[in-house]
Write a protein that holds these residues in place. Structure first.
Motif, short mmCIF file in Angstrom:
data_model
loop_
_atom_site.label_atom_id
_atom_site.label_comp_id
_atom_site.label_asym_id
_atom_site.label_seq_id
_atom_site.Cartn_x
_atom_site.Cartn_y
_atom_site.Cartn_z
N GLN A 88 0.70 -1.18 0.03
CA GLN A 88 0.08 -0.01 -0.01
C GLN A 88 0.70 1.13 0.07
OE1 GLN A 88 -3.21 0.38 -0.10
NE2 GLN A 88 -4.18 -1.74 0.32
N ARG A 89 2.03 1.10 0.52
CA ARG A 89 2.99 2.32 0.55
C ARG A 89 3.87 2.54 -0.84
NH1 ARG A 89 7.35 1.10 4.83
NH2 ARG A 89 7.87 3.39 4.64
N LEU A 90 4.12 1.24 -1.14
CA LEU A 90 5.01 0.93 -2.31
C LEU A 90 4.32 1.46 -3.57
CD1 LEU A 90 7.90 0.20 -3.73
CD2 LEU A 90 6.58 -2.22 -3.90
N ALA A 91 3.08 0.95 -3.94
CA ALA A 91 2.28 1.35 -5.17
C ALA A 91 2.24 2.94 -5.46
CB ALA A 91 0.79 0.50 -4.97
N PRO A 92 1.72 3.48 -4.40
CA PRO A 92 1.56 4.93 -4.83
C PRO A 92 2.73 5.87 -5.28
CG PRO A 92 0.66 4.67 -2.67
CD PRO A 92 1.23 3.55 -3.34
N GLY A 118 -4.26 -6.01 -5.16
CA GLY A 118 -5.31 -4.89 -4.57
C GLY A 118 -4.68 -3.67 -4.17
N ALA A 119 -3.28 -3.83 -3.66
CA ALA A 119 -2.62 -2.48 -3.47
C ALA A 119 -2.37 -1.72 -4.69
CB ALA A 119 -1.53 -2.72 -2.74
N PHE A 120 -1.79 -2.42 -5.88
CA PHE A 120 -1.31 -1.61 -6.97
C PHE A 120 -2.59 -1.04 -7.73
CE2 PHE A 120 2.93 -1.69 -7.87
CZ PHE A 120 3.58 -2.34 -6.78
N GLY A 124 -4.01 2.82 -8.54
CA GLY A 124 -4.38 3.53 -9.81
C GLY A 124 -3.81 2.55 -10.99
N PHE A 125 -2.89 1.73 -10.82
CA PHE A 125 -2.23 0.90 -11.95
C PHE A 125 -3.45 0.15 -12.47
CE2 PHE A 125 1.49 1.81 -9.27
CZ PHE A 125 2.43 2.07 -10.47
N TRP A 165 5.04 -13.44 -12.29
CA TRP A 165 5.45 -12.11 -12.06
C TRP A 165 4.06 -11.45 -12.53
CZ3 TRP A 165 10.79 -9.96 -11.74
CH2 TRP A 165 11.46 -10.88 -11.52
N LEU A 166 3.80 -10.27 -11.80
CA LEU A 166 2.73 -9.30 -12.30
C LEU A 166 2.92 -8.37 -13.27
CD1 LEU A 166 1.17 -9.40 -8.58
CD2 LEU A 166 0.40 -10.81 -10.43
N ILE A 167 2.29 -7.99 -14.25
CA ILE A 167 2.52 -6.73 -15.02
C ILE A 167 1.43 -5.84 -14.61
CG2 ILE A 167 2.84 -6.03 -17.50
CD1 ILE A 167 3.24 -8.97 -18.14
N PHE A 168 1.77 -4.62 -14.36
CA PHE A 168 0.81 -3.64 -14.01
C PHE A 168 1.40 -2.51 -15.03
CE2 PHE A 168 1.23 -5.54 -9.90
CZ PHE A 168 -0.35 -5.80 -9.77
N ARG A 169 0.33 -1.43 -15.14
CA ARG A 169 1.15 -0.18 -16.13
C ARG A 169 0.29 0.79 -15.58
NH1 ARG A 169 -1.04 0.04 -22.33
NH2 ARG A 169 -3.07 0.45 -21.13
N ARG A 170 0.84 2.32 -15.60
CA ARG A 170 0.40 3.35 -15.32
C ARG A 170 -0.36 3.70 -16.43
NH1 ARG A 170 2.69 9.30 -13.07
NH2 ARG A 170 1.02 10.43 -14.15
#
Ligand SMILES: C[S@@+](CC[C@H](N)C(=O)[O-])C[C@H]1O[C@@H](n2cnc3c(N)ncnc32)[C@H](O)[C@@H]1O
Length: 296
Positions: A88-92, A118-120, A124-125, A165-170
């Motif tokens: 929750q701290r890292l993602a933002p 959930g956190a990412f 907003g990712f 491995w998870l892939i997220f995108r802004r």
């Protein structure tokens, strides 16, 4: 090829990230401390003393000493709450330093990935997919503790044969093509012109030579890291960040590929290891065709 330089810092990611300029990183490729407790000083001491703790210490096998593995099944509710707090701290913080369309490719674990997702997504990712690294591990598959003979035909959980491995995108600014023009991000680079990047990658554990260069308990192999680091920058331009670099496998892969990167490591001992290991890992010639890199 123009060989880009890298920067590495002996720093706490949670102190370094808030000071970094917004929208100045183009991709994050990282393998975070998964159960968190495994990189706490008392667990590292137990590992060094051969006493286990969360680290599963495998026996010698066929004359080979296998590497210790963290046992995430021993994590209790309060450890899971800490892991949730960590992400929750890292993602933002990552969302802020990444440019629009920037990807995060983050090592995960199938028992804990829901916490990370959930956190990412909450920060907003967009979740853009998963990469399955097919690799045989010693995790899971055991008979019930203390009842091996009573229940010899039972496995308490499946023996894990893959790593997630998870892939997220802004999110992009506008269409992907506009974002590519403006920021150089928003998509993944193809391994070759006619071949899309695939989410299933066969990968052996790090080779003996890599382990000798970088004896970190969570070392990831260059053959795999080079594929995902390359994919993370669609135009082959920009800066890659690994906020939890360990012995520097991501940074070495980026350097080998001629990409700029920044690595952070909290523990001084691992930071010093990374400083020594990155030039040697980046020079490793895995298939005999890649030119060696220069040191910074
Ligand atoms: C799973 S390991 C990464 C290993 C890496 N994949 C490699 O190939 O060497 C995670 C690393 O994050 C470091 N770490 C833990 N908390 C950190 C923090 N707050 N800031 C920076 N590094 C941290 C740990 O010391 C550990 O070396």
């Amino acid at each position: 090829m123009n060989r880009q330089k890298y920067q590495i810092w002996n720093a706490d990611a949670f102190e370094w990230l808030p000071k970094r300029r917004s929208e100045s990183i183009h991709a994050v490729v990282t393998d975070p401390p998964f159960g968190l407790v495994e990189y706490m000083p008392d667990q590292l001491r137990r590992l060094a003393e051969g006493k286990g703790g969360i680290w599963r210490l495998p026996h010698n096998y066929d004359g080979h000493q296998r590497s210790p593995m963290p046992r995430f099944t021993v994590l209790g509710p309060s450890d899971r709450a800490k892991l949730d707090h960590f992400h929750q701290r890292l993602a933002p913080l990552l969302h802020n330093v990444l440019v629009p369309g920037g990807h995060v490719i983050i090592a995960s674990q199938n028992l804990l990935s829901h916490i990370v997702v959930g956190a990412f997504c909450g920060a907003g990712f967009e979740l853009r997919g998963q990469i399955v690294r097919v690799v045989k591990t010693l995790r899971g598959g055991d008979r019930p503790k203390g009842a091996h003979e009573r229940f010899p035909w039972v496995s308490v959980s499946p023996r894990s044969s893959w790593e997630l491995w998870l892939i997220f995108r802004r999110p992009c600014e506008g269409r992907v093509r506009d974002n590519l023009e403006k920021w150089g991000t928003g998509a993944l680079r193809r391994p070759a012109d006619g071949t899309p990047f695939r989410d299933l990658i066969q990968s052996s554990p790090a080779r003996g030579e890599e382990r000798r260069i970088a004896p970190h308990p969570s070392l990831k192999p260059q053959a795999f890291m080079r594929q995902i680091v390359r994919a993370a920058l669609p135009l082959g331009k920009g800066v890659i960040l690994d906020p939890f670099m360990g012995s520097g496998a991501t940074i070495a892969a980026a350097h080998h590929l001629g990409l700029s990167s920044i690595g952070l490591e909290l523990h001084e001992e691992y930071f010093r290891l990374a400083r020594r290991a990155i030039p040697a890992l980046s020079r490793l010639n895995l298939d005999g065709s890649e030119p060696p890199s220069e040191d910074p």
